[in-house]
Scaffold this active site. Structure first.
Site, PDB file in Angstrom:
ATOM      1  N   HIS A 200       0.811  -1.034   0.053  1.00 31.85           N
ATOM      2  CA  HIS A 200      -0.084  -0.030   0.066  1.00 31.85           C
ATOM      3  C   HIS A 200       0.912   1.193  -0.076  1.00 31.85           C
ATOM      4  O   HIS A 200       1.790   1.312   0.916  1.00 31.85           O
ATOM      5  CB  HIS A 200      -0.849   0.117   1.233  1.00 31.85           C
ATOM      6  CG  HIS A 200      -1.728  -1.252   1.188  1.00 31.85           C
ATOM      7  ND1 HIS A 200      -2.940  -1.415   0.612  1.00 31.85           N
ATOM      8  CD2 HIS A 200      -1.645  -2.355   2.028  1.00 31.85           C
ATOM      9  CE1 HIS A 200      -3.559  -2.432   0.728  1.00 31.85           C
ATOM     10  NE2 HIS A 200      -2.620  -3.210   1.575  1.00 31.85           N
TER      11      HIS A 200
ATOM     12  N   TYR B 139       3.272 -20.434  13.324  1.00 29.80           N
ATOM     13  CA  TYR B 139       3.366 -21.935  13.855  1.00 29.80           C
ATOM     14  C   TYR B 139       4.843 -22.122  13.548  1.00 29.80           C
ATOM     15  O   TYR B 139       5.604 -21.784  12.650  1.00 29.80           O
ATOM     16  CB  TYR B 139       2.502 -22.775  13.337  1.00 29.80           C
ATOM     17  CG  TYR B 139       1.289 -22.318  13.244  1.00 29.80           C
ATOM     18  CD1 TYR B 139       0.739 -21.408  14.132  1.00 29.80           C
ATOM     19  CD2 TYR B 139       0.206 -22.773  12.241  1.00 29.80           C
ATOM     20  CE1 TYR B 139      -0.830 -20.933  14.181  1.00 29.80           C
ATOM     21  CE2 TYR B 139      -1.165 -22.157  12.388  1.00 29.80           C
ATOM     22  CZ  TYR B 139      -1.407 -21.494  13.365  1.00 29.80           C
ATOM     23  OH  TYR B 139      -2.946 -21.306  13.264  1.00 29.80           O
TER      24      TYR B 139
ATOM     25  N   GLU C  94     -17.021 -38.479   1.378  1.00 28.14           N
ATOM     26  CA  GLU C  94     -17.095 -38.770   2.776  1.00 28.14           C
ATOM     27  C   GLU C  94     -16.552 -40.118   3.205  1.00 28.14           C
ATOM     28  O   GLU C  94     -16.556 -40.662   4.283  1.00 28.14           O
ATOM     29  CB  GLU C  94     -18.303 -38.707   3.199  1.00 28.14           C
ATOM     30  CG  GLU C  94     -19.053 -37.340   3.175  1.00 28.14           C
ATOM     31  CD  GLU C  94     -20.339 -37.080   3.305  1.00 28.14           C
ATOM     32  OE1 GLU C  94     -20.765 -35.972   3.950  1.00 28.14           O
ATOM     33  OE2 GLU C  94     -21.281 -37.884   2.878  1.00 28.14           O
TER      34      GLU C  94
END
Length: 401
Positions: free
Chosen positions: A245, A301, A376
């Site tokens: 920016h 992390y 699934e």
């Protein structure tokens, strides 16, 4: 304990339809990180029905439940993350998200459903378990890293958890398969924020100002030299600048520019080294242009490193049950990050992928895509391998308790 493989498979088959129903409830009502109120309540309701004791509101909306075996002071942990992503779902499944702009686009609904299914089976076997099982329903994986906070809240104690096991769906792998990655599996990461301060002036008279935009562009181009010239090319590392920016109008020399990005490395030492190099390049470049700059780092992390011993115990059991052709070994880690890494650093851990691609499907949509639609059938594989992993690790570790 001695267990019968066919009996375990039959148990998984018996509960499969019910667990799919739970998964679809979770999928229709996804909740973003740090807002998993209803998700947590559904999990608590299921645990209460199973009469599994638990603690709630850990690290926000996390839940820690315990299945007590013969040894109530030692155990193995199982983790499932449960938050969703800010995505508008574009699938045509009848159970698609009912929450505008929120979707389980990373499969955490499946992870949670699998752990609830695993809990059902292990709870039925608790009288025969040599140790206890800590069920870690973890919030905020996608943002603040709920794993670290759950560890800080004592979820690896009482019982003492010496190993934690977790899994993740992967539509690059066929359903019915599992994939192990030895050693480093996911990257350590660190966000960085750079603000360059110059002096604005009229665009027709640039010599009267200090162009922060030009200095910033030079910095961004130079950052890649850290990867190509400062890091061993045999080691994986990335610097990504994702935001920039600068300026307020096209005829004004920009007096302030801001850019930000993220570092990813498989080696924690490399992360520290890259941070030092980024700061040096940015500040020296700013000085060369007569500008000044500030550099901020927010460590995310750590690297996710799988334990060799856990892999040596669990992989052969999966090969025996699933077949060797359904147990894949990958030596190519991902530079994506996952906060399961905290469990690997807090104790020892094993994280593995379960295939979620439909047979014959080509170009299945990956995670973090608004058309992500896993098979699934992977739920069966997940439950079966989690149960086997717990039984195997309890058997091996109980010899040392």
């Amino acid at each position: 304990m001695i267990y019968d493989i066919q009996e375990l498979q039959a148990k998984v088959d018996d509960i499969f339809a019910q667990i799919v129903t739970l998964r679809r409830q979770l999928h229709m009502h996804p909740e973003l990180s740090e807002h998993e109120v209803n998700t947590s309540q559904l999990i608590q309701n299921e645990l209460a029905r199973l009469e599994i004791p638990y603690q709630s509101n850990i690290a926000g909306h996390g839940i820690c439940a315990t299945i007590y075996g013969k040894d109530k002071s030692h155990g193995v942990g199982l983790r499932a993350d449960m938050d969703a992503l800010p995505l508008t779902e574009m699938t045509d499944v009848p159970f698609k998200s009912k929450e505008p702009g929120v979707m389980h686009g990373c499969g955490h609904d499946i992870h949670t459903a699998i752990l609830l299914g695993t809990a059902r089976i292990l709870n039925e076997m608790k009288e025969d378990l040599s140790g206890s099982v800590q069920l870690l329903f973890q919030p905020s994986e996608e943002t603040i890293g709920g794993a670290e906070q759950m560890i800080g809240a004592g979820c690896l104690e009482n019982p003492h958890v010496s190993s934690v096991i977790g899994l993740h769906v992967d539509t690059a792998v066929d359903a019915g398969c599992v994939q192990f990655i030895p050693g480093a599996m996911n990257a350590a990461s660190c966000e960085f924020y750079v603000t360059v301060t110059g002096k604005s002036c009229h665009g027709a008279h640039p010599s009267e100002g200090i162009d922060s935009l030009l200095a910033s562009c030079t910095m961004i181009s130079s950052l890649q030299s850290i990867i190509t010239r400062k890091i061993d090319p045999a080691e994986a590392a990335l610097i990504t600048v994702g935001q920039f920016h600068s300026g307020t109008k096209n005829n004004i020399i920009s007096g302030e520019s801001k850019f930000s990005g993220i570092i990813r490395t498989l080696n924690m030492d490399n992360r520290s080294f890259i941070k030092e190099q980024i700061e040096e390049i940015c500040k020296s470049t700013a000085r060369a242009y007569g500008a000044s700059c500030s550099v901020e780092f927010h460590d995310s992390y750590p690297s996710l490193e799988n334990d060799d011993q856990l892999l040596a115990w669990i992989k052969p059991v999966c090969e025996e049950v699933l077949g060797k052709d359904h147990v894949l070994l990958c030596t190519k880690p991902s530079l994506g990050a996952d906060d399961f890494a905290y469990f690997c650093h807090g104790t020892r851990g094993l994280y593995y992928n379960i295939g979620a691609r439909r047979p014959g499907e080509k170009n299945a949509y990956p995670i973090h895509n608004n058309r992500f639609n896993p098979d699934e059938a992977c739920i069966k594989t997940g439950i079966l391998t989690e149960v086997l992993a717990v039984l195997t690790v309890l058997k091996e570790e109980s010899r040392q308790w």
